[in-house]
Design a protein around this motif. Sequence first.
Motif, PDB file in Angstrom:
ATOM      1  N   THR A  41       0.873  -1.321   0.024  1.00 32.80           N
ATOM      2  CA  THR A  41      -0.134   0.054   0.045  1.00 32.80           C
ATOM      3  C   THR A  41       0.918   1.351   0.018  1.00 32.80           C
ATOM      4  OG1 THR A  41      -1.760  -1.182   1.192  1.00 32.80           O
ATOM      5  CG2 THR A  41      -1.638   1.335   1.110  1.00 32.80           C
ATOM      6  N   ILE A  42       1.814   1.298   0.790  1.00 35.59           N
ATOM      7  CA  ILE A  42       2.580   2.443   0.808  1.00 35.59           C
ATOM      8  C   ILE A  42       3.283   2.655  -0.403  1.00 35.59           C
ATOM      9  CG2 ILE A  42       4.713   3.406   2.131  1.00 35.59           C
ATOM     10  CD1 ILE A  42       3.953   1.899   4.684  1.00 35.59           C
ATOM     11  N   GLN A  43       3.954   1.385  -1.196  1.00 34.32           N
ATOM     12  CA  GLN A  43       4.776   2.088  -2.365  1.00 34.32           C
ATOM     13  C   GLN A  43       3.873   2.279  -3.331  1.00 34.32           C
ATOM     14  OE1 GLN A  43       8.183   1.638  -2.637  1.00 34.32           O
ATOM     15  NE2 GLN A  43       7.934   2.307  -4.774  1.00 34.32           N
ATOM     16  N   GLY A  44       2.714   1.517  -3.327  1.00 40.89           N
ATOM     17  CA  GLY A  44       1.565   2.195  -4.345  1.00 40.89           C
ATOM     18  C   GLY A  44       1.033   3.410  -4.117  1.00 40.89           C
ATOM     19  N   THR A  45       1.107   4.064  -2.966  1.00 39.10           N
ATOM     20  CA  THR A  45       0.609   5.484  -2.707  1.00 39.10           C
ATOM     21  C   THR A  45       1.686   6.069  -3.502  1.00 39.10           C
ATOM     22  OG1 THR A  45      -0.697   4.715  -0.962  1.00 39.10           O
ATOM     23  CG2 THR A  45      -0.005   7.039  -1.003  1.00 39.10           C
ATOM     24  N   LEU A  46       2.784   5.875  -2.987  1.00 41.53           N
ATOM     25  CA  LEU A  46       4.034   6.787  -3.436  1.00 41.53           C
ATOM     26  C   LEU A  46       4.229   6.854  -4.809  1.00 41.53           C
ATOM     27  CD1 LEU A  46       6.590   6.015  -0.692  1.00 41.53           C
ATOM     28  CD2 LEU A  46       5.172   8.091  -0.802  1.00 41.53           C
ATOM     29  N   SER A  47       3.818   5.746  -5.595  1.00 37.41           N
ATOM     30  CA  SER A  47       3.831   5.759  -7.074  1.00 37.41           C
ATOM     31  C   SER A  47       2.856   6.615  -7.734  1.00 37.41           C
ATOM     32  CB  SER A  47       3.916   4.385  -7.599  1.00 37.41           C
ATOM     33  OG  SER A  47       2.691   3.820  -7.415  1.00 37.41           O
ATOM     34  N   ILE A  48       1.833   6.904  -7.026  1.00 31.48           N
ATOM     35  CA  ILE A  48       0.942   7.704  -7.782  1.00 31.48           C
ATOM     36  C   ILE A  48       1.307   9.207  -8.459  1.00 31.48           C
ATOM     37  CG2 ILE A  48      -1.398   9.107  -7.296  1.00 31.48           C
ATOM     38  CD1 ILE A  48      -2.002   6.891  -5.341  1.00 31.48           C
ATOM     39  N   PRO A  49       2.111   9.960  -7.698  1.00 33.27           N
ATOM     40  CA  PRO A  49       2.584  11.175  -8.103  1.00 33.27           C
ATOM     41  C   PRO A  49       3.274  11.061  -9.357  1.00 33.27           C
ATOM     42  CG  PRO A  49       2.903  11.350  -5.681  1.00 33.27           C
ATOM     43  CD  PRO A  49       2.447   9.863  -6.443  1.00 33.27           C
ATOM     44  N   LYS A  50       4.155   9.940  -9.454  1.00 27.43           N
ATOM     45  CA  LYS A  50       5.182   9.462 -10.508  1.00 27.43           C
ATOM     46  C   LYS A  50       4.151   8.935 -11.883  1.00 27.43           C
ATOM     47  CE  LYS A  50       9.010   7.975  -7.779  1.00 27.43           C
ATOM     48  NZ  LYS A  50       9.646   6.743  -7.170  1.00 27.43           N
ATOM     49  N   ALA A  51       3.073   8.392 -11.525  1.00 28.53           N
ATOM     50  CA  ALA A  51       2.071   7.981 -12.703  1.00 28.53           C
ATOM     51  C   ALA A  51       1.754   9.232 -13.186  1.00 28.53           C
ATOM     52  CB  ALA A  51       1.242   7.028 -11.994  1.00 28.53           C
ATOM     53  N   PHE A  52       1.109  10.064 -12.452  1.00 26.45           N
ATOM     54  CA  PHE A  52       0.464  11.290 -13.067  1.00 26.45           C
ATOM     55  C   PHE A  52       1.602  12.250 -13.741  1.00 26.45           C
ATOM     56  CE2 PHE A  52      -3.134  10.537 -10.300  1.00 26.45           C
ATOM     57  CZ  PHE A  52      -4.160  10.665 -10.866  1.00 26.45           C
ATOM     58  N   TRP A  54       4.162  11.232 -15.155  1.00 25.70           N
ATOM     59  CA  TRP A  54       4.534  10.528 -16.869  1.00 25.70           C
ATOM     60  C   TRP A  54       3.263  10.661 -17.607  1.00 25.70           C
ATOM     61  CZ3 TRP A  54       2.081   7.008 -19.726  1.00 25.70           C
ATOM     62  CH2 TRP A  54       2.870   6.256 -20.756  1.00 25.70           C
ATOM     63  N   LEU A  55       2.098  10.833 -17.067  1.00 27.25           N
ATOM     64  CA  LEU A  55       0.979  11.103 -17.955  1.00 27.25           C
ATOM     65  C   LEU A  55       0.899  12.409 -18.469  1.00 27.25           C
ATOM     66  CD1 LEU A  55      -1.976   9.277 -16.056  1.00 27.25           C
ATOM     67  CD2 LEU A  55      -1.209   8.677 -18.103  1.00 27.25           C
ATOM     68  N   ALA A  56       1.436  13.320 -17.306  1.00 29.20           N
ATOM     69  CA  ALA A  56       1.509  14.753 -17.879  1.00 29.20           C
ATOM     70  C   ALA A  56       2.608  14.999 -18.930  1.00 29.20           C
ATOM     71  CB  ALA A  56       1.707  15.574 -16.622  1.00 29.20           C
ATOM     72  N   ILE A  57       3.423  14.347 -18.876  1.00 28.83           N
ATOM     73  CA  ILE A  57       4.579  14.357 -19.822  1.00 28.83           C
ATOM     74  C   ILE A  57       4.600  13.842 -21.251  1.00 28.83           C
ATOM     75  CG2 ILE A  57       7.018  13.951 -20.310  1.00 28.83           C
ATOM     76  CD1 ILE A  57       7.723  14.206 -17.218  1.00 28.83           C
ATOM     77  N   ASN A  58       4.104  12.762 -21.441  1.00 28.80           N
ATOM     78  CA  ASN A  58       3.799  11.758 -22.425  1.00 28.80           C
ATOM     79  C   ASN A  58       2.300  11.893 -23.257  1.00 28.80           C
ATOM     80  OD1 ASN A  58       6.215   9.881 -22.717  1.00 28.80           O
ATOM     81  ND2 ASN A  58       5.636  10.044 -20.414  1.00 28.80           N
ATOM     82  N   PHE A  59       1.310  12.240 -22.285  1.00 25.93           N
ATOM     83  CA  PHE A  59       0.043  12.439 -22.954  1.00 25.93           C
ATOM     84  C   PHE A  59      -0.374  13.809 -23.337  1.00 25.93           C
ATOM     85  CE2 PHE A  59      -0.336   8.062 -22.106  1.00 25.93           C
ATOM     86  CZ  PHE A  59      -1.757   7.639 -22.709  1.00 25.93           C
ATOM     87  N   MET A  60       0.523  14.846 -23.061  1.00 20.39           N
ATOM     88  CA  MET A  60       0.233  15.967 -23.183  1.00 20.39           C
ATOM     89  C   MET A  60       0.103  16.263 -24.617  1.00 20.39           C
ATOM     90  SD  MET A  60      -0.251  19.095 -21.963  1.00 20.39           S
ATOM     91  CE  MET A  60       0.133  18.851 -20.468  1.00 20.39           C
ATOM     92  N   PRO A  61      -1.108  16.773 -25.338  1.00 20.92           N
ATOM     93  CA  PRO A  61      -1.082  16.947 -26.689  1.00 20.92           C
ATOM     94  C   PRO A  61      -0.244  18.104 -27.023  1.00 20.92           C
ATOM     95  CG  PRO A  61      -3.212  17.265 -25.712  1.00 20.92           C
ATOM     96  CD  PRO A  61      -2.356  16.948 -24.592  1.00 20.92           C
ATOM     97  N   THR A  62       0.497  17.853 -28.208  1.00 20.63           N
ATOM     98  CA  THR A  62       1.370  18.814 -28.908  1.00 20.63           C
ATOM     99  C   THR A  62       1.006  19.376 -30.260  1.00 20.63           C
ATOM    100  OG1 THR A  62       2.655  17.012 -29.961  1.00 20.63           O
ATOM    101  CG2 THR A  62       3.340  17.338 -27.844  1.00 20.63           C
ATOM    102  N   GLN A  63       1.643  20.269 -30.690  1.00 18.24           N
ATOM    103  CA  GLN A  63       1.294  20.892 -32.045  1.00 18.24           C
ATOM    104  C   GLN A  63       1.325  19.902 -33.048  1.00 18.24           C
ATOM    105  OE1 GLN A  63       0.855  24.096 -32.113  1.00 18.24           O
ATOM    106  NE2 GLN A  63       0.179  23.915 -34.460  1.00 18.24           N
ATOM    107  N   SER A  64       2.044  18.826 -33.257  1.00 18.56           N
ATOM    108  CA  SER A  64       2.000  17.771 -34.054  1.00 18.56           C
ATOM    109  C   SER A  64       0.730  17.043 -34.024  1.00 18.56           C
ATOM    110  CB  SER A  64       3.180  16.857 -34.185  1.00 18.56           C
ATOM    111  OG  SER A  64       3.366  16.410 -32.988  1.00 18.56           O
TER     112      SER A  64
END
Length: 267
Positions: A41-52, A54-64
């Motif tokens: 549970t502790i490791q899973g909770t700590l990984s939530i900010p990292k997951a978000f 990653w999503l913000a960096i990779n899933f962010m729409p770009t000009q292309s």
Amino acid sequence: MKQPKVTAASYLGKKRLVQSGVLALIAGIYAIGCYILQFDTIQGTLSIPKAFAWLAINFMPTQSSMSYLPQIMEKLFDTVLMSIASVVVAAVIAIFFAILGSKVTGINKFMQVLVRGIASFFRNIPLVAWAMILLFSFKQSNFTGFLALLLMTIGFLIRAFMEIIEDEAGEAMMALKATGASYFQVIFQAVIPQIIPSLISWILYMIENNVRDATLVGILTGTGIGFIFDIYYKSFRFDAAGMTVLSIIVVVIGLETLSNQIRKVIL
């Protein structure tokens, strides 16, 4: 024998004890589940900010990713139309069965039990299960996605419409019956006009819900916006996948805003 007097303090104390016992039971089930699944549970909770992050960096729409927008909007438009069509057809079927199955308008007890059983059957089978079952028969097609949404929606609307009839149309039906009106006159001149605003409200809600569910159905049946998202994601075009998700969010919020405005007018 005189029974002991129940005070407010003893009642509240007993209620807190029961609530504490329920919470302890839930916590125990969670702990056992984590142990069996080896979930930290502790490791899973700590990984939530990292997951978000990653999503913000990779899933962010770009000009292309803007070049994918016409294809995304085309598939999203197909998805919205499929959702609306499934709800409209389901509503027509559901109102017929709801009239037969309602305790107020039902023909007999057997028909009421039968209709409630049908509604429970269609409603309690998950949408994913419907999509997988129909996929074997109808293959990957828009019709498969339409049927999956239709069958699930029928179950929900039958149940909702029966409750509406029983809550809102009972008095109007009895009043018209007292004047000597026939069964069909009661249905078409008292029941249906009385419940139309609530029916429309439920239809609007199911359209919103089906647009969201159609994304998942599309992934499984190879149709609509879900299929496009699946292609982009599996081909590592995360910016295009992010654009797809953003488009879905905008459309769903737009539909919800529109339906809320319609509800304010009709209710």
